[in-house]
Design a protein around this motif. Structure first.
Motif, PDB file in Angstrom:
ATOM      1  N   THR A  80       0.816  -1.213   0.000  1.00 56.30           N
ATOM      2  CA  THR A  80       0.000   0.000   0.000  1.00 56.30           C
ATOM      3  C   THR A  80       0.854   1.269   0.000  1.00 56.30           C
ATOM      4  O   THR A  80       0.360   2.330   0.321  1.00 56.30           O
ATOM      5  N   THR A  81       2.125   1.148  -0.375  1.00 54.98           N
ATOM      6  CA  THR A  81       3.031   2.301  -0.330  1.00 54.98           C
ATOM      7  C   THR A  81       3.818   2.397  -1.631  1.00 54.98           C
ATOM      8  O   THR A  81       3.739   1.520  -2.491  1.00 54.98           O
ATOM      9  N   ASP A  97      -0.400  -3.516  -4.507  1.00 56.27           N
ATOM     10  CA  ASP A  97      -1.238  -4.431  -5.265  1.00 56.27           C
ATOM     11  C   ASP A  97      -2.468  -3.644  -5.706  1.00 56.27           C
ATOM     12  O   ASP A  97      -2.642  -2.478  -5.336  1.00 56.27           O
ATOM     13  N   CYS A  98      -3.328  -4.258  -6.506  1.00 58.30           N
ATOM     14  CA  CYS A  98      -4.432  -3.493  -7.101  1.00 58.30           C
ATOM     15  C   CYS A  98      -5.389  -2.941  -6.058  1.00 58.30           C
ATOM     16  O   CYS A  98      -5.753  -1.765  -6.097  1.00 58.30           O
ATOM     17  N   SER A  99      -5.776  -3.762  -5.105  1.00 60.59           N
ATOM     18  CA  SER A  99      -6.722  -3.272  -4.105  1.00 60.59           C
ATOM     19  C   SER A  99      -6.054  -2.289  -3.150  1.00 60.59           C
ATOM     20  O   SER A  99      -6.705  -1.375  -2.641  1.00 60.59           O
ATOM     21  N   GLY A 100      -4.755  -2.434  -2.929  1.00 63.80           N
ATOM     22  CA  GLY A 100      -4.025  -1.488  -2.093  1.00 63.80           C
ATOM     23  C   GLY A 100      -4.010  -0.098  -2.708  1.00 63.80           C
ATOM     24  O   GLY A 100      -4.183   0.905  -2.016  1.00 63.80           O
ATOM     25  N   ARG A 155     -10.365  -3.751   2.114  1.00 62.10           N
ATOM     26  CA  ARG A 155      -8.996  -3.850   1.596  1.00 62.10           C
ATOM     27  C   ARG A 155      -8.865  -4.843   0.438  1.00 62.10           C
ATOM     28  O   ARG A 155      -7.934  -4.774  -0.347  1.00 62.10           O
ATOM     29  N   ILE A 156      -9.794  -5.763   0.298  1.00 65.55           N
ATOM     30  CA  ILE A 156      -9.704  -6.821  -0.712  1.00 65.55           C
ATOM     31  C   ILE A 156     -10.672  -6.522  -1.857  1.00 65.55           C
ATOM     32  O   ILE A 156     -11.813  -6.125  -1.620  1.00 65.55           O
ATOM     33  N   SER A 157     -10.228  -6.738  -3.087  1.00 68.75           N
ATOM     34  CA  SER A 157     -11.028  -6.368  -4.261  1.00 68.75           C
ATOM     35  C   SER A 157     -12.411  -7.020  -4.278  1.00 68.75           C
ATOM     36  O   SER A 157     -13.394  -6.358  -4.608  1.00 68.75           O
ATOM     37  N   ARG A 158     -12.529  -8.281  -3.933  1.00 65.21           N
ATOM     38  CA  ARG A 158     -13.852  -8.915  -3.987  1.00 65.21           C
ATOM     39  C   ARG A 158     -14.793  -8.340  -2.934  1.00 65.21           C
ATOM     40  O   ARG A 158     -15.999  -8.318  -3.129  1.00 65.21           O
ATOM     41  N   ASP A 159     -14.245  -7.828  -1.829  1.00 68.38           N
ATOM     42  CA  ASP A 159     -15.079  -7.167  -0.823  1.00 68.38           C
ATOM     43  C   ASP A 159     -15.432  -5.744  -1.269  1.00 68.38           C
ATOM     44  O   ASP A 159     -16.515  -5.258  -0.971  1.00 68.38           O
ATOM     45  N   MET A 160     -14.519  -5.086  -1.983  1.00 71.45           N
ATOM     46  CA  MET A 160     -14.825  -3.771  -2.539  1.00 71.45           C
ATOM     47  C   MET A 160     -16.008  -3.865  -3.494  1.00 71.45           C
ATOM     48  O   MET A 160     -16.815  -2.942  -3.589  1.00 71.45           O
ATOM     49  N   ALA A 161     -16.101  -4.990  -4.195  1.00 71.04           N
ATOM     50  CA  ALA A 161     -17.154  -5.181  -5.196  1.00 71.04           C
ATOM     51  C   ALA A 161     -18.538  -5.312  -4.570  1.00 71.04           C
ATOM     52  O   ALA A 161     -19.533  -5.357  -5.287  1.00 71.04           O
ATOM     53  N   ILE A 178      -6.556   2.879 -14.003  1.00 62.24           N
ATOM     54  CA  ILE A 178      -5.277   2.665 -13.323  1.00 62.24           C
ATOM     55  C   ILE A 178      -5.443   1.486 -12.377  1.00 62.24           C
ATOM     56  O   ILE A 178      -6.480   1.321 -11.732  1.00 62.24           O
ATOM     57  N   HIS A 179      -4.400   0.658 -12.333  1.00 61.35           N
ATOM     58  CA  HIS A 179      -4.429  -0.547 -11.501  1.00 61.35           C
ATOM     59  C   HIS A 179      -3.003  -1.050 -11.334  1.00 61.35           C
ATOM     60  O   HIS A 179      -2.079  -0.511 -11.944  1.00 61.35           O
ATOM     61  N   ALA A 180      -2.837  -2.058 -10.518  1.00 58.67           N
ATOM     62  CA  ALA A 180      -1.513  -2.649 -10.323  1.00 58.67           C
ATOM     63  C   ALA A 180      -1.552  -4.089 -10.816  1.00 58.67           C
ATOM     64  O   ALA A 180      -2.394  -4.872 -10.384  1.00 58.67           O
TER      65      ALA A 180
END
Length: 189
Positions: A85-86, A91-94, A109-115, A160-162
């Motif tokens: 996260t720095t 990573d993408c969700s970070g 913090r996790i992409s599937r939870d963001m969804a 934008i993504h990682a």
């Protein structure tokens, strides 16, 4: 029961945010790749110590979406690091988590939870600042990647993504890989 929970958390984090898109030229650094693809000087990316959040009231003329996008773009060229996260690695969700958190919008913090947050929208209705969710690689049965829309040009969405191979980059949704992996768009703001 606790060992199972620990194993679940570790497995969840391992699969949460990885792109299977590979790059075969691994001898170039993320900064060199970014500088060569975007025509920018490497010196522009040397120090992330100057990255400072701009509070909502400090830039009243800018929209919150633009502030979040501008903040995320400061990390372009940063290498991929699982759980990062720095400026040392993201990573993408970070990347998404930190960009929104800087402006007092806390997401999971996790992409599937963001969804699970915000409102699902069709691609025809997306705007800058909306999130794109993907099911990539071997994990096509669950969301494991997220990107932030930074521009919409000629009916092409840039986000934008990682990625695990190139770090923080801007990609286009019309690329075959991303079209195939795309799952849904969501509006948080």
């Amino acid at each position: 029961m606790k060992p199972y929970l620990l194993v679940y958390v570790v497995l969840t984090m391992l699969i949460s945010c990885k792109s299977s898109k590979k790059i075969y030229k691994r001898d170039a650094t993320a900064n060199e790749i970014s500088a060569s693809t975007h025509g920018q000087k490497e010196t522009e990316r040397e120090s992330f110590k100057d990255i400072k959040p701009q509070k909502r009231e400090a830039k009243a003329s800018k929209s919150i979406e633009k502030n979040i996008i501008d903040y995320a773009k400061q990390f372009e060229g940063v290498r991929y690091k699982w759980g990062g996260t720095t400026e040392a690695g993201m990573d993408c969700s970070g990347l998404i988590y930190e960009s929104f958190k800087t402006y007092e919008i806390v997401l999971p913090r996790i992409s599937r939870d963001m969804a699970k947050k915000g409102k699902k929208i069709s691609l025809r209705k997306v705007n800058r600042g909306d999130l794109l969710f993907f099911k990539t690689g071997n994990r096509r049965n669950s969301i494991n990647h997220v990107g932030l829309i930074v521009a919409i040009k000629n009916n092409d969405i840039e986000f934008i993504h990682a990625t695990s191979s190139k770090g923080v980059i801007i990609s286009k949704l019309n690329e075959a890989y991303w079209q195939k992996a795309f799952f849904e768009a969501r509006r948080i703001l």
